[in-house]
Design a protein around this motif. Structure first.
Motif, PDB file in Angstrom:
ATOM      1  N   VAL A 117       0.831  -1.203   0.000  1.00  0.00           N
ATOM      2  CA  VAL A 117       0.000   0.000   0.000  1.00  0.00           C
ATOM      3  C   VAL A 117       0.867   1.255   0.000  1.00  0.00           C
ATOM      4  O   VAL A 117       1.790   1.383   0.799  1.00  0.00           O
ATOM      5  CB  VAL A 117      -0.921   0.027   1.240  1.00  0.00           C
ATOM      6  N   CYS A 118       0.542   2.192  -0.890  1.00  0.00           N
ATOM      7  CA  CYS A 118       1.138   3.524  -0.840  1.00  0.00           C
ATOM      8  C   CYS A 118       0.189   4.421  -0.054  1.00  0.00           C
ATOM      9  O   CYS A 118      -0.979   4.601  -0.435  1.00  0.00           O
ATOM     10  CB  CYS A 118       1.346   4.088  -2.252  1.00  0.00           C
ATOM     11  N   ARG A 119       0.672   4.984   1.051  1.00  0.00           N
ATOM     12  CA  ARG A 119      -0.139   5.827   1.929  1.00  0.00           C
ATOM     13  C   ARG A 119       0.109   7.289   1.583  1.00  0.00           C
ATOM     14  O   ARG A 119       1.180   7.825   1.846  1.00  0.00           O
ATOM     15  CB  ARG A 119       0.219   5.558   3.392  1.00  0.00           C
ATOM     16  N   ALA A 120      -0.899   7.950   1.032  1.00  0.00           N
ATOM     17  CA  ALA A 120      -0.709   9.303   0.516  1.00  0.00           C
ATOM     18  C   ALA A 120      -0.478  10.334   1.610  1.00  0.00           C
ATOM     19  O   ALA A 120       0.025  11.424   1.328  1.00  0.00           O
ATOM     20  CB  ALA A 120      -1.921   9.704  -0.325  1.00  0.00           C
ATOM     21  N   TRP A 121      -0.836  10.039   2.852  1.00  0.00           N
ATOM     22  CA  TRP A 121      -0.593  10.986   3.949  1.00  0.00           C
ATOM     23  C   TRP A 121       0.818  10.822   4.526  1.00  0.00           C
ATOM     24  O   TRP A 121       1.231  11.592   5.383  1.00  0.00           O
ATOM     25  CB  TRP A 121      -1.639  10.810   5.056  1.00  0.00           C
ATOM     26  N   VAL A 122       1.556   9.809   4.054  1.00  0.00           N
ATOM     27  CA  VAL A 122       2.921   9.573   4.532  1.00  0.00           C
ATOM     28  C   VAL A 122       3.944  10.019   3.488  1.00  0.00           C
ATOM     29  O   VAL A 122       4.967  10.610   3.824  1.00  0.00           O
ATOM     30  CB  VAL A 122       3.128   8.082   4.871  1.00  0.00           C
ATOM     31  N   ARG A 123       3.655   9.737   2.227  1.00  0.00           N
ATOM     32  CA  ARG A 123       4.594  10.068   1.145  1.00  0.00           C
ATOM     33  C   ARG A 123       3.802  10.433  -0.102  1.00  0.00           C
ATOM     34  O   ARG A 123       2.574  10.220  -0.164  1.00  0.00           O
ATOM     35  CB  ARG A 123       5.503   8.878   0.843  1.00  0.00           C
ATOM     36  N   SER A 124       4.488  10.930  -1.092  1.00  0.00           N
ATOM     37  CA  SER A 124       3.838  11.256  -2.359  1.00  0.00           C
ATOM     38  C   SER A 124       3.487   9.969  -3.101  1.00  0.00           C
ATOM     39  O   SER A 124       4.332   9.076  -3.251  1.00  0.00           O
ATOM     40  CB  SER A 124       4.773  12.114  -3.217  1.00  0.00           C
ATOM     41  N   CYS A 125       2.252   9.866  -3.520  1.00  0.00           N
ATOM     42  CA  CYS A 125       1.781   8.690  -4.260  1.00  0.00           C
ATOM     43  C   CYS A 125       1.103   9.161  -5.542  1.00  0.00           C
ATOM     44  O   CYS A 125       0.552  10.261  -5.593  1.00  0.00           O
ATOM     45  CB  CYS A 125       0.747   7.910  -3.446  1.00  0.00           C
ATOM     46  N   PRO A 126       1.106   8.330  -6.564  1.00  0.00           N
ATOM     47  CA  PRO A 126       0.285   8.654  -7.729  1.00  0.00           C
ATOM     48  C   PRO A 126      -1.184   8.456  -7.373  1.00  0.00           C
ATOM     49  O   PRO A 126      -1.519   7.732  -6.431  1.00  0.00           O
ATOM     50  CB  PRO A 126       0.740   7.632  -8.776  1.00  0.00           C
ATOM     51  N   LEU A 127      -2.071   9.131  -8.101  1.00  0.00           N
ATOM     52  CA  LEU A 127      -3.514   8.876  -7.982  1.00  0.00           C
ATOM     53  C   LEU A 127      -4.040   9.140  -6.577  1.00  0.00           C
ATOM     54  O   LEU A 127      -4.832   8.370  -6.036  1.00  0.00           O
ATOM     55  CB  LEU A 127      -3.820   7.428  -8.396  1.00  0.00           C
ATOM     56  N   GLU A 128      -3.648  10.254  -5.989  1.00  0.00           N
ATOM     57  CA  GLU A 128      -4.048  10.551  -4.614  1.00  0.00           C
ATOM     58  C   GLU A 128      -5.473  11.075  -4.498  1.00  0.00           C
ATOM     59  O   GLU A 128      -6.016  11.144  -3.391  1.00  0.00           O
ATOM     60  CB  GLU A 128      -3.084  11.568  -4.002  1.00  0.00           C
ATOM     61  N   GLY A 129      -6.086  11.487  -5.596  1.00  0.00           N
ATOM     62  CA  GLY A 129      -7.476  11.910  -5.569  1.00  0.00           C
ATOM     63  C   GLY A 129      -7.731  13.228  -4.872  1.00  0.00           C
ATOM     64  O   GLY A 129      -8.840  13.475  -4.386  1.00  0.00           O
ATOM     65  N   ARG A 130      -6.762  14.121  -4.843  1.00  0.00           N
ATOM     66  CA  ARG A 130      -6.966  15.384  -4.125  1.00  0.00           C
ATOM     67  C   ARG A 130      -7.917  16.323  -4.863  1.00  0.00           C
ATOM     68  O   ARG A 130      -8.456  17.269  -4.273  1.00  0.00           O
ATOM     69  CB  ARG A 130      -5.625  16.058  -3.872  1.00  0.00           C
ATOM     70  N   ASP A 131      -8.124  16.094  -6.162  1.00  0.00           N
ATOM     71  CA  ASP A 131      -9.073  16.902  -6.923  1.00  0.00           C
ATOM     72  C   ASP A 131     -10.444  16.246  -7.017  1.00  0.00           C
ATOM     73  O   ASP A 131     -11.333  16.753  -7.708  1.00  0.00           O
ATOM     74  CB  ASP A 131      -8.534  17.166  -8.338  1.00  0.00           C
TER      75      ASP A 131
END
Length: 321
Positions: free
Chosen positions: A257-271
């Motif tokens: 799992v890539c955790r977007a609140w820990v590191r930069s991940c693709p496809l984070e869905g911020r938009d």
């Protein structure tokens, strides 16, 4: 203390509304699907997942899509709210005015015998489908959470994941986009990035009511090499504890799992527009992307659903306590 007291009042109100809903459903007929909206009792269905995938099988990138007017979006969302509040008899004429139907069905495929309300676009069965959303409401327990699938078929098999998440834990609402994300013109049917859709109007209504949600997406394996899942809370932070709980469950089930609140991940869905609304309302929102290799494997999909169930089950339990 004031917050605890307010929460208790809200939970009590929701429980009363659920009781009213069940009473209304026992004394008022909601149409059997496959028949007239005023016909007899609810139908059984061998599997809700099959019901949903039969519908999504007809979605294609060159399919039709008509953007709904503001009043149409508002009426469908209001009708969903009426069903949640225990007033299906008041929801039915609203839905009929915008070409929707309200049905009940019993899922016999999982052995739970749970009953669900289905709100569906009548035009989906005709020659000129509008491509609007479908909504499924669990009638077996007070509604506490939602699962959202904005890109069925386009993100292959996310519709199956969404159906299984709904079936796995009680008290859920499934909001399913009614068109392929490439249908229509100028990405008009991309439900995760448009605020002028029925899908978004329903998700807004759920967020306004404080219901936490998990939105399911999919990515090609080479978009995030070495990762099975990208987990994010979108624009907001309210879902961080739930996101940590979910990623712990996913990791325990052998997912990378890539955790977007820990590191930069693709496809984070911020938009993601539903995530932005949830952030405004301070409502937990989880944006979860699954690799194609996960969605293509039935055993891995079952493990993913079980991991999500550690969160949706807790949402239901926490609100019931």
């Amino acid at each position: 203390m004031a917050k605890v007291r307010a929460r208790a009042i809200i939970v009590a109100a929701v429980t009363v509304a659920f009781g009213l809903l069940m009473a209304a459903l026992s004394t008022n007929t909601i149409a059997r699907w496959g028949g007239d909206d005023n016909s007899g009792a609810s139908d059984g269905v061998r599997g809700l997942e099959r019901r949903i995938t039969d519908f999504t099988a007809g979605l294609a990138p060159d399919g039709d899509y008509r953007e709904p007017r503001r009043a149409e979006r508002r009426d469908v969302a209001h009708a969903v709210g009426l069903v949640l509040d225990g007033h299906p008899e008041r929801a039915r004429p609203l839905l009929a005015d915008v070409g929707f139907r309200l049905r009940t069905l019993t899922d016999t495929g999982t052995g739970t015998g749970r009953r669900y309300a289905e709100l569906s676009d009548r035009t989906a069965d005709g020659p000129d489908p509008r491509g609007w959303a479908r909504v499924y409401v669990d009638l077996s327990a007070p509604v506490r959470w939602s699962v959202q699938v904005p890109h069925p078929v386009s993100d292959a098999d996310t519709e199956r994941l969404g159906a299984r998440v709904l079936l796995d834990s009680p008290g859920g609402v499934l909001v399913l986009a009614g068109a392929h994300r490439r249908a229509g013109d100028d990405d008009a049917a991309d439900a995760a990035h448009r605020t002028d859709s029925v899908f978004d109007a329903v998700c807004d209504e759920l967020a306004r009511r404080g219901l936490p949600g998990v939105q399911i997406h999919g990515f090609a394996d080479d978009s995030a090499p070495g990762r099975d899942v990208v987990a994010s809370t979108g624009k907001g932070r309210a879902g961080r504890p739930d996101a940590r709980r979910l990623t712990t469950a996913l990791t325990a089930r052998h997912f990378s799992v890539c955790r977007a609140w820990v590191r930069s991940c693709p496809l984070e869905g911020r938009d993601n527009v539903q995530g932005r609304r949830a952030a405004t309302e301070h409502v937990p929102f989880l944006h979860i992307e699954f690799a194609r290799s996960v969605r293509a494997s039935d055993p891995r999909m079952r493990r993913a659903v079980a991991a999500i169930g550690t969160v949706t089950g807790r949402w239901a339990k926490d609100d019931a306590d």
